[in-house]
Structure formats: C-alpha cells, structure tokens
Enzyme design. Structure first.
Site, PDB file in Angstrom:
ATOM      1  CB  SER A 146      17.697  80.443   2.347  1.00  0.00           C
ATOM      2  OG  SER A 146      18.021  79.187   1.786  1.00  0.00           O
ATOM      3  CG  ASP A 204      20.190  75.302  -2.172  1.00  0.00           C
ATOM      4  OD1 ASP A 204      20.360  74.309  -2.901  1.00  0.00           O
ATOM      5  OD2 ASP A 204      19.129  75.510  -1.549  1.00  0.00           O
TER       6      ASP A 204
HETATM    7  N1  LIG Z   1      14.705  88.272  -0.288  1.00  0.00           N
HETATM    8  C1  LIG Z   1      14.792  87.868   0.971  1.00  0.00           C
HETATM    9  N2  LIG Z   1      14.712  88.772   1.974  1.00  0.00           N
HETATM   10  C2  LIG Z   1      14.804  88.362   3.242  1.00  0.00           C
HETATM   11  N3  LIG Z   1      14.956  87.080   3.648  1.00  0.00           N
HETATM   12  C3  LIG Z   1      15.039  86.152   2.714  1.00  0.00           C
HETATM   13  C4  LIG Z   1      14.959  86.490   1.332  1.00  0.00           C
HETATM   14  N4  LIG Z   1      15.065  85.357   0.637  1.00  0.00           N
HETATM   15  C5  LIG Z   1      15.190  84.353   1.541  1.00  0.00           C
HETATM   16  N5  LIG Z   1      15.184  84.821   2.787  1.00  0.00           N
HETATM   17  C6  LIG Z   1      15.301  84.016   4.022  1.00  0.00           C
HETATM   18  O1  LIG Z   1      15.330  82.641   3.654  1.00  0.00           O
HETATM   19  C7  LIG Z   1      14.210  81.934   4.203  1.00  0.00           C
HETATM   20  C8  LIG Z   1      13.696  80.889   3.229  1.00  0.00           C
HETATM   21  O2  LIG Z   1      14.629  79.871   3.142  1.00  0.00           O
HETATM   22  P1  LIG Z   1      14.256  78.367   2.841  1.00  0.00           P
HETATM   23  O3  LIG Z   1      13.230  77.870   3.815  1.00  0.00           O
HETATM   24  O4  LIG Z   1      15.531  77.651   2.744  1.00  0.00           O
HETATM   25  O5  LIG Z   1      13.535  78.431   1.418  1.00  0.00           O
HETATM   26  P2  LIG Z   1      14.171  78.606  -0.048  1.00  0.00           P
HETATM   27  O6  LIG Z   1      13.748  77.378  -0.770  1.00  0.00           O
HETATM   28  O7  LIG Z   1      13.517  79.800  -0.644  1.00  0.00           O
HETATM   29  O8  LIG Z   1      15.646  78.715   0.102  1.00  0.00           O
HETATM   30  C9  LIG Z   1      13.185  82.999   4.507  1.00  0.00           C
HETATM   31  O9  LIG Z   1      12.324  82.578   5.565  1.00  0.00           O
HETATM   32  C10 LIG Z   1      14.064  84.179   4.912  1.00  0.00           C
HETATM   33  O10 LIG Z   1      14.461  84.058   6.257  1.00  0.00           O
HETATM   34  C1  LIG Z   2      16.673  69.922   0.671  1.00  0.00           C
HETATM   35  C2  LIG Z   2      18.011  70.546   0.233  1.00  0.00           C
HETATM   36  O1  LIG Z   2      18.743  69.531  -0.475  1.00  0.00           O
HETATM   37  C3  LIG Z   2      17.787  71.713  -0.734  1.00  0.00           C
HETATM   38  C4  LIG Z   2      16.936  72.802  -0.147  1.00  0.00           C
HETATM   39  O2  LIG Z   2      16.708  73.838  -1.072  1.00  0.00           O
HETATM   40  P1  LIG Z   2      15.652  75.003  -0.774  1.00  0.00           P
HETATM   41  O3  LIG Z   2      16.039  75.681   0.486  1.00  0.00           O
HETATM   42  O4  LIG Z   2      14.305  74.330  -0.637  1.00  0.00           O
HETATM   43  O5  LIG Z   2      15.727  75.911  -1.957  1.00  0.00           O
HETATM   44  C5  LIG Z   2      18.778  70.973   1.476  1.00  0.00           C
HETATM   45  C6  LIG Z   2      20.256  71.261   1.257  1.00  0.00           C
HETATM   46  O6  LIG Z   2      20.846  70.761   0.279  1.00  0.00           O
HETATM   47  O7  LIG Z   2      20.838  71.943   2.105  1.00  0.00           O
HETATM   48 MG   LIG Z   3      16.909  77.443   1.241  1.00  0.00          MG
END
Ligand SMILES: Nc1ncnc2c1ncn2[C@@H]1O[C@H](COP(=O)(O)OP(=O)(O)O)[C@@H](O)[C@H]1O
Ligand SMILES: C[C@@](O)(CCOP(=O)(O)O)CC(=O)O
Ligand SMILES: [Mg+2]
Length: 397
Positions: A146, A204
């Site tokens: 994200s 992040d």
């Molecule tokens: N390559 C991508 N294309 C579109 N949306 C994305 C992409 N990568 C991440 N996202 C967005 O970020 C969300 C995931 O974020 P999150 O739950 O924080 O998990 P992560 O650990 O991967 O950051 C997805 O549901 C989507 O909305």
């Molecule tokens: C749980 C947390 O510490 C990291 C989240 O990372 P991810 O979206 O799971 O890659 C949330 C944050 O720091 O905003």
């Molecule tokens: Mg994330």
C-alpha cells in the site's frame, strides 16, 4: 492541459521490529526490499482519467466532467501534511459507491488515487491521463504494497502537476529527487496510506520514499547508514488480511486492557532499541555468534508480543515451528494476521539448510524466497531502463 509522461517505482519494506507498536508512538526498525511497485503515467487528450491496476484486476475510466463535480467548494489548493479533507473523502466514497463499512481492495486503491489526483489538481485544471501500476510485491501481505503504491502515486502526480520537477535528465536511466521534494512525496503518500490503513504510523511510506534501513519514531525518520549485511528469508503464508482491520483491532485491545497492553508496547520499543544497538555493534566490531544469538532471541520475544496483541495466525505459528526445527528464528512482519514473516539466516547457515527449509515451507502452501534488503527509495525511470517483464505488462495499457 496535457501533462508529461512519467515513469516511477518505489520499494516494499520489511519491518524488523516495532510493527503496530509504531502506530502508538514506539520505535520501529524497517528496511526496503528489492521488490518494487512500478507506475507509468501517460498524458492523454481523451477527456478521461483511467487507472489500470492489473495486480488487483481493476481497470476503471472516469469522465473529467464527472470528476470536476467532486472538487470540494470549501477551499483552494490543500497543503500536504494536513489531515484528510473529510468533504472530499465523503464525496469520493459516494462517487465510487461506498456508503458504509470497510473499503475493499479495489475501492481503497481507487479512492487513494482519486484523492491525491483531485487534491493536487483541484486549483488548476483536472488533466486527462492514464495511470497504470504493476507491482512485484504481494498485495495485502505485510510487505508495504500500500505504501509503495501511495509513494508511486504521490511522486508521479506531483511531477505531473508541476509541484516537483522531474529529476531525470536525458542521459539518465533513473534518478532520485532532492530531499525537499522527497519530503513532499512522503507527505502525500502518507495521505494515500491514511485512506488504505486508516491510522498509519508513516513508517512504510518513509521506507518507500527514502529506501535503505531506517529507525522511525513518532514521524521522525533516522536513516541507519551503517548496518551489517543481513540474510533474510521472506515467507508469504498466502493468508489474506487487511492492515486497516488489524490496526483497528490492536487499538481496541489497548483501549480495553490499557494496563496490560502498555507494558507490551514498551517492551516492543525496548526490543527495537536493543536490536538497533546490536546492529550498530556489528558494524564496528567483529561479528560474533553472540550477536546473532541476541538477534534471534529478540525475534522470538517480539513474535510472542505480537501474539499478545492479537495479530498472530496459525499459519505464522507454523512458519515459526518449521523454521525452528532447522534452528532458525522467525517473526511476522507488517500487520500480521497471516501475510508474511521473516526468518533470520546466520552467516554460517548452509545453503542446503536454506534449501530444505524453503522446501518444507513450500510444502505448507507458503511462498518462500531469500531476499536482498536496502534497495533505493522512490525513483524516476527512463522507460527503456525498466525490466523487460515490467514494461511488457505496463505496455498493455
Ligand atoms: N499494485 C497495486 N495495485 C493496486 N492497489 C494496490 C497495489 N498494491 C497495494 N494496493 C492497495 O493496497 C492495499 C493493501 O494494503 P495493506 O492492507 O496495507 O497491505 P500491505 O501489507 O500490502 O501494505 C490493497 O488492498 C490495495 O488497495
Ligand atoms: C502494522 C503497521 O505497523 C505496519 C503495516 O504494514 P503492512 O501494511 O502490513 O505492510 C501499521 C503502520 O505502521 O501504519
Ligand atoms: Mg500497508
């Protein structure tokens, strides 16, 4: 108004220690990965804004005249670093058809794109453009996809709006922005993260912007320039989860049991600080087995704390048990609840041990790979310098 094309990328991240605690003002140590998200922005004359997100099977086009109706009347151009514009968020939620409840994958990605796009162009003219994104990172698995997505959106849209210059010179393959521009990118990416995470710490997007390894505390970013080379195994349990839901769950637990949870958060903070001290010692004195023993104990203790916070998962327990049978120590990374874990490999860990561990984890239905860490933060690329397979995907749109 026609905007110039721009091609950017940003890295994912692994959190060594401090996930969740960092949302509550504690230290986190995080490092960029060599897995990146790529974004291509093309200026068009179609009168549409199109977004192609093949990783999440989302392909949408909006008419500019529709989007113009969404510009809040309240005030002019918004500065970065401010809380989200509630009126714009409300209008956008209505526009994409979300009335209540949590946003799904597609809605979160669309909302954060439209929010940054309209915010940056609201005081001028909304331009016609197409944005296509492809990521090497698993989506929603704890590796900061994200944030990498938000950093790519922020950098490309800031560039297209003229708020920051394009750093790439004609002869360059890739280029980075100056510190001041990076701060602007980071700040807008944080707004994207607010839409996706609800209450992000900002760690992040900081790693996605600056890359390398950093210490993050209450919005303060300290790059750790002298760090030992660490060998890390990344495992994706392939159990889906949402960072927003997990972060909200930890907050509920803290509110319900403050006297129990506060010491847990303080202990995680102490683990991050101890890890930082050990990593620094490893760069200025000969690395010993004892350094690694301590790093492993810190990993075990933090994993227990994360279970107490309620962000563990049976698949992550399996990861820890399987690796421990080979003498290796693991913890979840990112928000937990499934998603990814990291396993520390010692310098003397034989490649045959790594291979059998990887096979055992694959047999559990996990994806597993050894990764290199510390890649560069957000970059602008000449399209010709981008990997063939990434170009091939983005050129389809
Ligand atoms: N390559 C991508 N294309 C579109 N949306 C994305 C992409 N990568 C991440 N996202 C967005 O970020 C969300 C995931 O974020 P999150 O739950 O924080 O998990 P992560 O650990 O991967 O950051 C997805 O549901 C989507 O909305
Ligand atoms: C749980 C947390 O510490 C990291 C989240 O990372 P991810 O979206 O799971 O890659 C949330 C944050 O720091 O905003
Ligand atoms: Mg994330």
């Amino acid at each position: 108004m026609t905007v110039k094309d721009v091609f950017v990328s940003a890295p994912g991240k692994a959190i060594l220690h401090g996930e969740h605690a960092v949302v509550h003002g504690k230290v986190a140590l995080a490092v960029s990965l060599n897995l990146r998200t790529y974004l291509r922005l093309k200026g068009t004359t179609t009168g549409n804004v199109c977004i192609n997100l093949p990783n999440i099977d989302t392909f949408l086009c909006y008419d500019l005249s529709e989007l113009k109706q969404l510009i809040p009347v309240s005030c002019g151009k918004r500065e970065e670093g401010k809380p989200l514009d509630a009126e714009l968020v409300r209008k956008l939620r209505e526009f994409i058809g979300v009335t209540n409840g949590n946003l799904d994958t597609c809605n979160m990605a669309t909302l954060s794109f439209l929010y940054i796009y309209i915010s940056l162009f609201r005081s001028s003219e909304l331009p016609s453009l197409t944005v296509s994104v492809w990521s090497e990172l698993p989506t929603g698995a704890g590796l900061g996809s994200s944030a990498a997505y938000s950093v790519c959106l922020a950098s490309a849209l800031l560039c297209a709006s003229g708020a920051i210059p394009a750093p790439l010179k004609e002869s360059d393959q890739s280029a980075r922005w100056c510190q001041e521009d990076l701060e602007q990118i980071n700040s807008w990416a944080f707004q994207g993260e607010m839409i996706i995470h609800g209450n992000p710490s900002g760690v992040d997007n900081a790693v996605g912007t600056w890359g390398g390894m950093l210490r993050f505390l209450a919005g303060k970013i300290i790059p750790l320039s002298r760090v030992p080379l660490l060998r890390i195994l990344l495992t994706n349990t392939n159990v889906p989860r949402s960072t927003k839901v997990l972060v909200a769950g930890v907050k509920d637990k803290i509110n319900k049991f403050p006297s129990i949870m506060t010491p847990v958060l303080d202990s995680v903070d102490a683990i991050s600080c101890t890890c930082e001290k050990i990593l620094s010692e490893m760069t200025c004195e000969p690395i010993t087995g004892e350094h690694y023993n301590i790093l492993e104990e810190l990993i075990d203790m933090n994993q227990h704390h994360l279970n107490v916070m309620g962000v563990g998962h049976p698949s992550l327990d399996t990861l820890c048990q399987v690796t421990l049978t080979k003498g290796l120590h693991s913890k979840l990374t990112g928000a937990g609840g499934g998603g990814c874990g990291i396993t520390l490999l010692r310098p003397e860990t034989d490649s045959s041990v790594v291979q059998t561990t990887v096979q055992d984890l694959k047999d559990c239905g996990f994806d597993c790979w050894e990764t290199s860490i510390g890649g560069p933060g957000v970059q602008q690329h000449s399209p010709l310098s981008v990997k063939e397979e990434v170009l091939e995907i983005l050129n389809r749109y």
